[in-house]
Write a protein that holds these residues in place. Structure first.
Motif, PDB file in Angstrom:
ATOM      1  N   ILE A   1      47.641  -3.252 -10.183  1.00 16.57           N
ATOM      2  CA  ILE A   1      48.868  -2.532  -9.820  1.00 16.57           C
ATOM      3  C   ILE A   1      50.094  -3.314 -10.285  1.00 16.57           C
ATOM      4  O   ILE A   1      51.047  -2.735 -10.838  1.00 16.57           O
ATOM      5  CB  ILE A   1      48.904  -2.295  -8.293  1.00 16.57           C
ATOM      6  CG1 ILE A   1      47.832  -1.262  -7.906  1.00 16.57           C
ATOM      7  CG2 ILE A   1      50.294  -1.830  -7.845  1.00 16.57           C
ATOM      8  CD1 ILE A   1      47.629  -1.117  -6.415  1.00 16.57           C
ATOM      9  N   ARG A   2      50.087  -4.621 -10.065  1.00 14.10           N
ATOM     10  CA  ARG A   2      51.188  -5.484 -10.543  1.00 14.10           C
ATOM     11  C   ARG A   2      51.417  -5.311 -12.037  1.00 14.10           C
ATOM     12  O   ARG A   2      52.561  -5.147 -12.493  1.00 14.10           O
ATOM     13  CB  ARG A   2      50.852  -6.943 -10.233  1.00 14.10           C
ATOM     14  CG  ARG A   2      51.820  -7.972 -10.825  1.00 14.10           C
ATOM     15  CD  ARG A   2      51.124  -9.322 -10.971  1.00 14.10           C
ATOM     16  NE  ARG A   2      50.013  -9.251 -11.909  1.00 14.10           N
ATOM     17  CZ  ARG A   2      49.048 -10.176 -11.996  1.00 14.10           C
ATOM     18  NH1 ARG A   2      49.046 -11.221 -11.190  1.00 14.10           N
ATOM     19  NH2 ARG A   2      48.078 -10.049 -12.895  1.00 14.10           N
ATOM     20  N   ASP A   3      50.340  -5.353 -12.804  1.00 15.72           N
ATOM     21  CA  ASP A   3      50.471  -5.261 -14.258  1.00 15.72           C
ATOM     22  C   ASP A   3      51.061  -3.911 -14.682  1.00 15.72           C
ATOM     23  O   ASP A   3      51.906  -3.847 -15.585  1.00 15.72           O
ATOM     24  CB  ASP A   3      49.108  -5.465 -14.921  1.00 15.72           C
ATOM     25  CG  ASP A   3      48.581  -6.884 -14.748  1.00 15.72           C
ATOM     26  OD1 ASP A   3      49.375  -7.769 -14.389  1.00 15.72           O
ATOM     27  OD2 ASP A   3      47.372  -7.089 -14.968  1.00 15.72           O
ATOM     28  N   GLU A   4      50.622  -2.826 -14.030  1.00  9.70           N
ATOM     29  CA  GLU A   4      51.119  -1.505 -14.396  1.00  9.70           C
ATOM     30  C   GLU A   4      52.591  -1.336 -14.012  1.00  9.70           C
ATOM     31  O   GLU A   4      53.391  -0.823 -14.800  1.00  9.70           O
ATOM     32  CB  GLU A   4      50.279  -0.420 -13.734  1.00  9.70           C
ATOM     33  CG  GLU A   4      50.706   0.989 -14.076  1.00  9.70           C
ATOM     34  CD  GLU A   4      50.609   1.307 -15.558  1.00  9.70           C
ATOM     35  OE1 GLU A   4      51.332   2.217 -16.024  1.00  9.70           O
ATOM     36  OE2 GLU A   4      49.792   0.642 -16.257  1.00  9.70           O
ATOM     37  N   LEU A   5      52.954  -1.768 -12.804  1.00  9.63           N
ATOM     38  CA  LEU A   5      54.352  -1.659 -12.392  1.00  9.63           C
ATOM     39  C   LEU A   5      55.258  -2.501 -13.293  1.00  9.63           C
ATOM     40  O   LEU A   5      56.369  -2.083 -13.635  1.00  9.63           O
ATOM     41  CB  LEU A   5      54.505  -2.094 -10.932  1.00  9.63           C
ATOM     42  CG  LEU A   5      53.844  -1.194  -9.880  1.00  9.63           C
ATOM     43  CD1 LEU A   5      54.082  -1.755  -8.478  1.00  9.63           C
ATOM     44  CD2 LEU A   5      54.345   0.246  -9.968  1.00  9.63           C
TER      45      LEU A   5
END
Length: 316
Positions: free
Chosen positions: A168-172
């Protein structure tokens, strides 16, 4: 009837997404506060997105409270909510896949947050007692390349939850580079909390290593593996519990001297009454879909310890 309803929903959903794209309703996929609009299929995934995204995101959960994700069918409202989001975080549950299909026509990014996670075979998740016919034909969302059913409840292992938070961190960060450092810091804090809790729980459960706990639906295989425990499920294959299966469970539960069975609140209260009547046990609620994942890990562990201490013998 169910078939025609499915066809109708898919057709309506596709038309809705195309209409939104044509009219520009999906443009920006943010709100007036500048927050990123995020859709999450499951409540625990919404929790991860909120913790990682913080005030920079507005998160909506697609699964209504109290619904069973294995038999839930999303309607046009859920499709509309997902289509108006910048990103849809999915674990690959069937109802999520139904939402994803029409989204391919729009501008919402679709991200499998379980990327990089090794899934457990359902046979391993369901304990090691002989289950009669020797196989499960659960209508699972995931299967191994050889057709073996895989456990979809991946968020209930802390290492898995950490990986999901990182995805999720990488996508955001990709969608919103200006706030990437914030997402990294939030994710770092969350995974540190998770890892500290995991160390604590492993230490607390070392005296119970190898113990079995009984559940109605086999949702806690990853949690069991994390703590060195064995999950024994009453319901197999997503099928109604037959008298023969109930007799089998009675035999195993008596052998294991079990006094507690954990039941998910997504199932009918009649399930609890039947288990209490047939097995002479107490049923305890255990919700695999509770949104506050960190608190759920701690509360599930406490419920298990209380159950073990209440069992007469606790055989392995």
């Amino acid at each position: 009837m169910k078939f025609f309803r499915s066809i109708f929903l898919r057709t309506a959903a596709a038309a809705l997404v195309v209409g939104m794209s044509a009219s520009g309703c999906g443009e920006g996929n943010g709100d007036v506060t500048g927050q990123l609009k995020v859709a999450a299929g499951l409540p625990p995934v919404a929790y991860l997105a909120k913790r990682v995204g913080g005030e920079a995101v507005a998160v909506r959960t697609m699964l209504p409270e109290g619904r069973n994700p294995h038999d839930y069918s999303p309607g046009p409202r859920e499709v509309r909510d997902a289509a108006s989001s910048r990103v849809f975080f999915t674990t690959g549950m069937r109802f999520e896949n139904a939402l994803v299909r029409p989204l391919h026509r729009g501008k919402t990014r679709i991200v499998d947050v379980t990327r990089g996670i090794d899934r457990l075979p359902m046979e391993l998740s369901c304990g090691d007692h002989d289950h009669g016919d020797g196989h499960h034909d659960h209508d699972h969302e995931h299967e191994h390349e050889h057709g073996e059913a895989l456990d979809p409840h991946v968020w209930l292992g802390i290492d898995n939850a950490c990986r999901m938070a990182e995805n999720i961190r990488d996508e955001l960060s990709s969608l919103d580079p200006a706030r990437a450092e914030t997402y990294r810091d939030n994710c770092r804090r969350l995974t540190a909390e998770f890892q500290a809790l995991q160390r604590q729980l492993k230490e607390e459960f070392s005296p119970y290593a190898g113990r079995r706990f009984y559940v109605y639906h086999p949702a806690f295989g990853y949690f069991a593996k994390m703590l060195g425990l064995r999950q024994e499920a009453v319901e197999l294959g997503g099928r109604e519990v037959t008298p023969a299966r109930m007799a089998e469970i009675v035999k195993h539960a008596e052998k294991d001297q079990v006094r507690t069975i954990f039941v998910q609140p997504q199932f009918s209260p009649s399930v609890c009454r039947a288990l209490e009547r047939e097995l002479h046990v107490r049923t305890v609620p255990a919700d695999p879909l509770r949104e506050d994942l960190r608190a759920n890990f701690a509360d599930l562990a406490q419920a298990l310890k209380t159950g073990f201490d209440g069992d007469a013998g606790g055989t392995r």
